[in-house]
Design a protein around this motif. Structure first.
Motif, PDB file in Angstrom:
ATOM      1  N   VAL A 130       0.835  -1.208   0.000  1.00 19.48           N
ATOM      2  CA  VAL A 130       0.000   0.000   0.000  1.00 19.48           C
ATOM      3  C   VAL A 130       0.871   1.260   0.000  1.00 19.48           C
ATOM      4  O   VAL A 130       0.648   2.193  -0.781  1.00 19.48           O
ATOM      5  CB  VAL A 130      -0.964  -0.011   1.203  1.00 19.48           C
ATOM      6  N   SER A 131       1.899   1.267   0.831  1.00 25.58           N
ATOM      7  CA  SER A 131       2.729   2.481   0.900  1.00 25.58           C
ATOM      8  C   SER A 131       3.585   2.629  -0.354  1.00 25.58           C
ATOM      9  O   SER A 131       3.896   3.740  -0.784  1.00 25.58           O
ATOM     10  CB  SER A 131       3.586   2.492   2.166  1.00 25.58           C
ATOM     11  N   VAL A 133       2.587   1.826  -3.396  1.00 25.36           N
ATOM     12  CA  VAL A 133       1.708   2.398  -4.411  1.00 25.36           C
ATOM     13  C   VAL A 133       1.502   3.888  -4.144  1.00 25.36           C
ATOM     14  O   VAL A 133       1.580   4.720  -5.056  1.00 25.36           O
ATOM     15  CB  VAL A 133       0.344   1.669  -4.453  1.00 25.36           C
ATOM     16  N   SER A 134       1.282   4.219  -2.883  1.00 29.49           N
ATOM     17  CA  SER A 134       1.017   5.629  -2.607  1.00 29.49           C
ATOM     18  C   SER A 134       2.265   6.473  -2.877  1.00 29.49           C
ATOM     19  O   SER A 134       2.163   7.602  -3.350  1.00 29.49           O
ATOM     20  CB  SER A 134       0.444   5.817  -1.195  1.00 29.49           C
ATOM     21  N   PRO A 144      -4.829   9.233  -8.623  1.00 28.84           N
ATOM     22  CA  PRO A 144      -5.135   7.850  -8.202  1.00 28.84           C
ATOM     23  C   PRO A 144      -6.454   7.320  -8.754  1.00 28.84           C
ATOM     24  O   PRO A 144      -6.606   6.112  -8.944  1.00 28.84           O
ATOM     25  CB  PRO A 144      -5.217   7.947  -6.666  1.00 28.84           C
ATOM     26  N   LYS A 166      -5.992  -4.425   2.402  1.00 31.83           N
ATOM     27  CA  LYS A 166      -5.145  -3.632   1.496  1.00 31.83           C
ATOM     28  C   LYS A 166      -5.991  -2.904   0.456  1.00 31.83           C
ATOM     29  O   LYS A 166      -5.771  -1.739   0.145  1.00 31.83           O
ATOM     30  CB  LYS A 166      -4.155  -4.550   0.784  1.00 31.83           C
ATOM     31  N   SER A 169      -7.606   0.179   1.859  1.00 34.37           N
ATOM     32  CA  SER A 169      -6.666   1.295   2.014  1.00 34.37           C
ATOM     33  C   SER A 169      -6.397   1.969   0.675  1.00 34.37           C
ATOM     34  O   SER A 169      -6.339   3.194   0.577  1.00 34.37           O
ATOM     35  CB  SER A 169      -5.327   0.814   2.581  1.00 34.37           C
ATOM     36  N   LEU A 170      -6.203   1.145  -0.356  1.00 30.40           N
ATOM     37  CA  LEU A 170      -5.909   1.694  -1.677  1.00 30.40           C
ATOM     38  C   LEU A 170      -7.133   2.411  -2.247  1.00 30.40           C
ATOM     39  O   LEU A 170      -7.020   3.442  -2.901  1.00 30.40           O
ATOM     40  CB  LEU A 170      -5.439   0.579  -2.614  1.00 30.40           C
ATOM     41  N   ARG A 171      -8.284   1.846  -1.970  1.00 32.71           N
ATOM     42  CA  ARG A 171      -9.523   2.457  -2.438  1.00 32.71           C
ATOM     43  C   ARG A 171      -9.755   3.818  -1.807  1.00 32.71           C
ATOM     44  O   ARG A 171     -10.289   4.718  -2.440  1.00 32.71           O
ATOM     45  CB  ARG A 171     -10.698   1.554  -2.109  1.00 32.71           C
ATOM     46  N   ILE A 175      -8.053   4.584  -5.813  1.00 31.06           N
ATOM     47  CA  ILE A 175      -7.728   3.501  -6.749  1.00 31.06           C
ATOM     48  C   ILE A 175      -8.918   2.538  -6.871  1.00 31.06           C
ATOM     49  O   ILE A 175      -9.634   2.302  -5.895  1.00 31.06           O
ATOM     50  CB  ILE A 175      -6.474   2.756  -6.241  1.00 31.06           C
TER      51      ILE A 175
END
Ligand code: C2E
Ligand code: MG
Ligand code: MG
Ligand code: MG
Length: 289
Positions: A130-131, A133-134, A144, A166, A169-171, A175
């Protein structure tokens, strides 16, 4: 074959097997070199939304090998996935896709176009995925909401909770998620309910004979109905004929991807393709591909 012989089986030296091991070792070394020498590139396949201009593409990895020429993922991804090499490759892919998004945002011809990126199990299950990607989004300045991650059912096996966590979090960053190759894995319909997905992709293997094989037709119809009832977008991959396209549209699957419209192409060709593509996703402009 060696595996089925069992661990404790005495084996004679097998020159064929040795040759295969050598070839794999060589390929692995070449893949390391490919990363260092910049031999990878992303090609982009347009996704067609019936009656609308193209607004999304899938990023597909290509390897321009000095030894072998243009290599498709089938020739090297499985090997890379057996080692940590896939982590470096997939990181590069995601970084490249983010950079591309930021670049497209500056050009009116490509602004607003989204990219779907294939994510491997090993990459997704990294503790710091996750981190990572961010960080890539931040460093590139990519939006995003224009990044979609394609995951597969096999990636979700066992670690369903971790995956959902995960994904959430990404959503939260904007994303979105597609479930790729749907129907080919150890499908459990409960995945669809438990995971924060946005889209399911009907696998090419069901699309290929959809007009001739009533089982494939039934599967496609069922996935489309399932998507509709769960509020998920459905996209059919591998649409090669206007007959297959008409079937999908008639069943209510209005998004497709396939050689009927376009193969994956280098980023440099995409603005030209977009400018000549019919907004209705008509078949006439496709045959050339
Ligand atoms: P996928 O994600 O299911 O991608 C769709 C594949 O179907 C692509 O093959 C695409 O070129 C092909 N395809 C699309 N439309 C048609 C059609 O109408 N007819 C036919 N015959 N084929 C069509 P490609 O690029 O060879 O990729 C194969 C697989 O390799 C992908 O399947 C994906 O699982 C994997 N892959 C591709 N790029 C990446 C990547 O960057 N990272 C990872 N981890 N895997 C990747
Ligand atoms: Mg995919
Ligand atoms: Mg797929
Ligand atoms: Mg597929």
């Amino acid at each position: 074959q060696a595996k089925s012989a069992g661990r404790n089986t005495l084996r004679f030296f097998d020159p064929l097997m040795q040759a295969e091991i050598n070839a794999r070792t060589r390929l692995e070394a070449e893949l390391h070199q490919a990363l260092e020498q910049g031999e990878f590139s992303l090609y982009y396949q347009p996704q067609i939304h019936h009656g609308q201009p193209c607004r999304s593409v899938e990023a597909l990895l290509r390897w321009h090998s000095p030894q072998h020429g243009l290599m498709l993922p089938a020739a090297f991804i499985a090997l890379a996935e057996q080692s940590n090499l896939i982590l470096a490759i997939d990181h590069w892919v995601l970084q490249q896709a983010c950079i591309q998004l930021a670049e497209w945002a500056k050009n009116p011809a490509t602004a607003g176009l989204s990219i779907a990126v294939n994510v491997s199990a090993r990459q997704f299950h990294q503790a710091d995925f996750v981190s990572r990607v961010s960080a890539l989004l931040r460093e590139s300045g990519a939006n995003p909401t224009l990044l979609k991650l394609e995951i597969t059912e096999s990636l979700l096996l066992m670690k369903l909770r971790d995956a959902a966590c995960k994904m959430n979090s990404l959503r939260a960053m904007g994303i979105t998620f597609a479930l790729d190759d749907f129907g080919t894995g150890y499908s459990s319909l409960s995945y669809l309910k438990q995971l924060p997905l946005d889209q399911v992709k009907i696998d090419r293997s069901f699309v290929r004979d959809v007009l001739e094989n009533s089982n494939d037709a039934a599967i496609c119809k069922a996935v489309i109905a399932l998507g509709q009832s769960l509020g998920l977008a459905v996209i059919a991959e591998g649409v090669e004929t206007s007959g297959q396209y008409d079937f999908m549209v008639a069943q209510g699957c209005l998004a497709v991807q396939g050689f009927l419209f376009s193969k994956a192409m280098p980023a440099s060709q995409l603005p030209g393709w977009l400018s000549q593509a019919q907004p209705h996703g008509m078949a006439e402009n496709a045959a050339a591909g």
